[in-house]
Enzyme design. Structure first.
Site, PDB file in Angstrom:
ATOM      1  N   VAL A  76      -0.731  -0.664 -17.885  1.00  8.86           N
ATOM      2  CA  VAL A  76       0.283   0.788 -17.253  1.00  8.86           C
ATOM      3  C   VAL A  76       1.379   1.231 -17.308  1.00  8.86           C
ATOM      4  CG1 VAL A  76      -1.533   1.021 -15.525  1.00  8.86           C
ATOM      5  CG2 VAL A  76       0.805  -0.261 -15.320  1.00  8.86           C
TER       6      VAL A  76
ATOM      7  N   GLY B 144       0.787  -2.668  -9.669  1.00  6.99           N
ATOM      8  CA  GLY B 144       2.574  -3.171  -9.586  1.00  6.99           C
ATOM      9  C   GLY B 144       2.211  -4.490  -8.994  1.00  6.99           C
ATOM     10  N   ILE B 145       3.547  -5.448  -9.237  1.00  6.16           N
ATOM     11  CA  ILE B 145       4.093  -6.156  -9.395  1.00  6.16           C
ATOM     12  C   ILE B 145       5.544  -6.299  -8.535  1.00  6.16           C
ATOM     13  CG2 ILE B 145       3.035  -6.778 -11.251  1.00  6.16           C
ATOM     14  CD1 ILE B 145       6.304  -6.804 -12.695  1.00  6.16           C
TER      15      ILE B 145
ATOM     16  N   PHE C 290      15.727  -7.703   1.693  1.00  9.24           N
ATOM     17  CA  PHE C 290      16.209  -8.424   0.963  1.00  9.24           C
ATOM     18  C   PHE C 290      15.521  -9.081  -0.020  1.00  9.24           C
ATOM     19  CE2 PHE C 290      18.173 -12.493   0.555  1.00  9.24           C
ATOM     20  CZ  PHE C 290      19.613 -12.414   0.797  1.00  9.24           C
TER      21      PHE C 290
ATOM     22  N   GLN D 134      14.566  -7.151  -2.867  1.00  7.13           N
ATOM     23  CA  GLN D 134      14.124  -6.379  -3.570  1.00  7.13           C
ATOM     24  C   GLN D 134      14.371  -5.083  -4.345  1.00  7.13           C
ATOM     25  OE1 GLN D 134      10.069  -5.861  -1.294  1.00  7.13           O
ATOM     26  NE2 GLN D 134       9.300  -7.040  -1.951  1.00  7.13           N
TER      27      GLN D 134
ATOM     28  N   TYR E 279      11.922  -3.780  -6.959  1.00  2.00           N
ATOM     29  CA  TYR E 279      10.554  -2.913  -6.170  1.00  2.00           C
ATOM     30  C   TYR E 279      11.249  -2.330  -4.979  1.00  2.00           C
ATOM     31  CZ  TYR E 279       6.494  -3.571  -3.644  1.00  2.00           C
ATOM     32  OH  TYR E 279       4.841  -3.326  -3.008  1.00  2.00           O
TER      33      TYR E 279
ATOM     34  N   PRO F 266       1.854   1.021   2.429  1.00  2.00           N
ATOM     35  CA  PRO F 266       1.227   0.223   3.215  1.00  2.00           C
ATOM     36  C   PRO F 266       2.772  -0.854   3.653  1.00  2.00           C
ATOM     37  CG  PRO F 266       0.074  -0.052   1.379  1.00  2.00           C
ATOM     38  CD  PRO F 266       1.418   0.844   1.096  1.00  2.00           C
TER      39      PRO F 266
ATOM     40  N   ILE G  91      -0.180  -6.985   4.204  1.00  2.00           N
ATOM     41  CA  ILE G  91      -1.486  -6.654   3.852  1.00  2.00           C
ATOM     42  C   ILE G  91      -1.919  -7.932   2.995  1.00  2.00           C
ATOM     43  CG2 ILE G  91      -3.576  -5.691   3.237  1.00  2.00           C
ATOM     44  CD1 ILE G  91      -1.593  -3.807   4.881  1.00  2.00           C
TER      45      ILE G  91
HETATM   46  P1  NDP Z   1      -2.563  -7.832  -6.656  1.00  3.38           P
HETATM   47  O1  NDP Z   1      -0.826  -8.562  -7.313  1.00  3.38           O
HETATM   48  O2  NDP Z   1      -3.092  -8.281  -6.115  1.00  3.38           O
HETATM   49  O3  NDP Z   1      -2.267  -6.880  -7.169  1.00  3.38           O
HETATM   50  C1  NDP Z   1      -1.809  -6.364  -8.227  1.00  3.38           C
HETATM   51  C2  NDP Z   1      -2.288  -5.239  -9.255  1.00  3.38           C
HETATM   52  O4  NDP Z   1      -2.043  -5.036 -10.846  1.00  3.38           O
HETATM   53  C3  NDP Z   1      -3.708  -5.901 -10.306  1.00  3.38           C
HETATM   54  O5  NDP Z   1      -4.768  -6.269 -10.227  1.00  3.38           O
HETATM   55  C4  NDP Z   1      -2.558  -6.288 -11.446  1.00  3.38           C
HETATM   56  O6  NDP Z   1      -3.963  -6.106 -12.497  1.00  3.38           O
HETATM   57  C5  NDP Z   1      -1.988  -4.839 -11.982  1.00  3.38           C
HETATM   58  N1  NDP Z   1      -1.066  -5.119 -12.757  1.00  3.38           N
HETATM   59  C6  NDP Z   1       0.275  -5.615 -13.203  1.00  3.38           C
HETATM   60  N2  NDP Z   1       0.458  -5.218 -14.099  1.00  3.38           N
HETATM   61  C7  NDP Z   1      -0.037  -4.351 -15.032  1.00  3.38           C
HETATM   62  C8  NDP Z   1      -0.254  -4.029 -15.965  1.00  3.38           C
HETATM   63  N3  NDP Z   1       1.085  -3.917 -16.734  1.00  3.38           N
HETATM   64  N4  NDP Z   1      -1.006  -3.141 -16.339  1.00  3.38           N
HETATM   65  C9  NDP Z   1      -2.147  -2.817 -15.515  1.00  3.38           C
HETATM   66  N5  NDP Z   1      -2.117  -3.118 -14.706  1.00  3.38           N
HETATM   67  C10 NDP Z   1      -1.418  -4.615 -14.206  1.00  3.38           C
HETATM   68  O7  NDP Z   1      -1.783  -6.621  -5.440  1.00  3.38           O
HETATM   69  P2  NDP Z   1      -2.611  -5.790  -4.838  1.00  3.38           P
HETATM   70  O8  NDP Z   1      -3.509  -6.007  -4.675  1.00  3.38           O
HETATM   71  O9  NDP Z   1      -1.180  -6.847  -2.948  1.00  3.38           O
HETATM   72  O10 NDP Z   1      -0.916  -5.197  -4.515  1.00  3.38           O
HETATM   73  C11 NDP Z   1      -1.854  -3.361  -5.089  1.00  3.38           C
HETATM   74  C12 NDP Z   1      -0.481  -2.656  -4.865  1.00  3.38           C
HETATM   75  O11 NDP Z   1      -0.099  -2.704  -3.313  1.00  3.38           O
HETATM   76  C13 NDP Z   1       0.619  -2.869  -5.714  1.00  3.38           C
HETATM   77  O12 NDP Z   1       1.369  -1.453  -6.127  1.00  3.38           O
HETATM   78  C14 NDP Z   1       1.762  -3.101  -4.536  1.00  3.38           C
HETATM   79  O13 NDP Z   1       2.778  -3.427  -4.718  1.00  3.38           O
HETATM   80  C15 NDP Z   1       0.642  -2.289  -3.145  1.00  3.38           C
HETATM   81  N6  NDP Z   1       1.490  -3.201  -2.023  1.00  3.38           N
HETATM   82  C16 NDP Z   1       0.737  -4.428  -1.875  1.00  3.38           C
HETATM   83  C17 NDP Z   1       1.199  -4.777  -0.839  1.00  3.38           C
HETATM   84  C18 NDP Z   1       0.245  -5.694   0.474  1.00  3.38           C
HETATM   85  O14 NDP Z   1       0.895  -6.215   1.401  1.00  3.38           O
HETATM   86  N7  NDP Z   1       0.168  -6.673  -0.498  1.00  3.38           N
HETATM   87  C19 NDP Z   1       1.680  -3.859   0.527  1.00  3.38           C
HETATM   88  C20 NDP Z   1       2.873  -2.554   0.276  1.00  3.38           C
HETATM   89  C21 NDP Z   1       2.456  -2.317  -0.846  1.00  3.38           C
HETATM   90  P3  NDP Z   1      -4.990  -7.393 -12.861  1.00  3.38           P
HETATM   91  O15 NDP Z   1      -5.564  -8.298 -11.783  1.00  3.38           O
HETATM   92  O16 NDP Z   1      -5.877  -7.228 -13.710  1.00  3.38           O
HETATM   93  O17 NDP Z   1      -3.414  -8.223 -14.018  1.00  3.38           O
END
Ligand code: NDP
Length: 247
Positions: free
Chosen positions: A62, A90-91, A148, A150, A153, A183, A186
């Protein structure tokens, strides 16, 4: 009505898997993308198939505009035009600003914010031409309140909502809504990777509900935003954080 197609970036991740499966349960045809470094995508697709889900899955970095363009072109060719885009990939690369290198800043901005441009650009014109669409950007409570360690992010997630508000103005008359969801914490691997003492000693006590959120709860909000009843919700940033941060 023909089945609507929903594209979920990072659809195999902690939140992504639940969003994908709940959206399929809600009747959408779900297409997911995964990162180029993901070596277990085929296994995931097979596992989901054994649970009754037929997901089309495509590798797509992405952060790379051309990769997003080629990926969506392939999706449109094999599944059809994208009606719903959930920018979920996201990361994090948490560290204090003092320790943060340019590469840590760039990686987080590219993956969380540039990705929103890269993916939305591929689907937005088609949505406005067809007169219906939903774009949902997955931000974070920390984009609204800061956190803190981030700066990268929080900047990316706050930027996402600026994008949402502006695009929402541009496409509102064309039947397309653009919204952000923010969110709180989570219970996915991104959060459970936080050291236990910090999670239990510092984070959970800040959440009035007294627990982490559930991926199902986030998926439920996304499904609502995709519905016809949500057509008047546009340019919003919807908090889903157990009362941790109220604006
Ligand atoms: P995960 O790390 O489990 O999932 C993140 C996903 O992003 C992964 O599936 C990964 O793909 C994908 N990804 C990362 N880098 C790339 C890239 N360069 N190209 C394509 N795909 C990429 O995190 P979460 O499920 O917890 O988070 C999902 C979203 O929610 C994120 O944007 C996060 O910031 C947001 N969020 C999460 C919270 C939480 O508490 N968990 C709270 C608030 C926001 P792959 O698995 O294939 O590597």
């Amino acid at each position: 009505m023909t089945q609507r197609i929903a594209l979920i970036t990072g659809g195999m991740g902690g939140l992504g898997e639940t969003i994908s499966s709940k959206m399929a349960d809600a009747g959408y045809r779900v297409v997911v993308t995964y990162s180029r470094s993901n070596k277990t995508a085929d296994k995931w697709v097979a596992q989901m198939k054994s649970r009754g889900y037929e997901f089309q899955a495509y590798p797509c970095d992405v952060t790379d505009y051309e990769d997003c363009r080629a990926c969506v072109e392939q999706i449109v060719r094999s599944a059809g035009p994208v009606d719903i885009l959930v920018n979920n990939a996201g990361i994090t690369r948490d560290m204090t600003f003092r320790k943060m290198a340019k590469a840590d800043w760039d990686a987080v901005i590219h993956t969380n914010l540039d990705s929103v441009f890269n993916m939305t650009k591929q689907v937005c014109d088609g949505m406005t031409e067809r007169g219906w669409g939903r774009i949902i950007n997955v931000s974070s409570v920390n984009g609204s309140k800061g956190a803190f360690g981030q700066t990268n992010y929080a900047a990316a997630k706050a930027g996402m909502h600026g994008f949402t508000k502006s695009l929402a103005l541009e496409v509102a008359r064309k039947g397309v809504t653009v919204n952000t969801i923010s969110p709180g914490y989570i219970g996915t691997k991104m959060v459970t990777a936080i050291p236990k003492d910090i999670l239990e000693g510092k984070i959970i006590p800040q959440i009035p509900v007294g627990r982490l959120g559930k991926p199902d709860e986030v998926a439920g909000l996304i499904i609502y935003l995709c519905s016809q009843e949500a057509a008047f919700v546009n340019g919003a940033n919807i908090a889903i954080n157990g009362g941790q941060h109220m604006q």
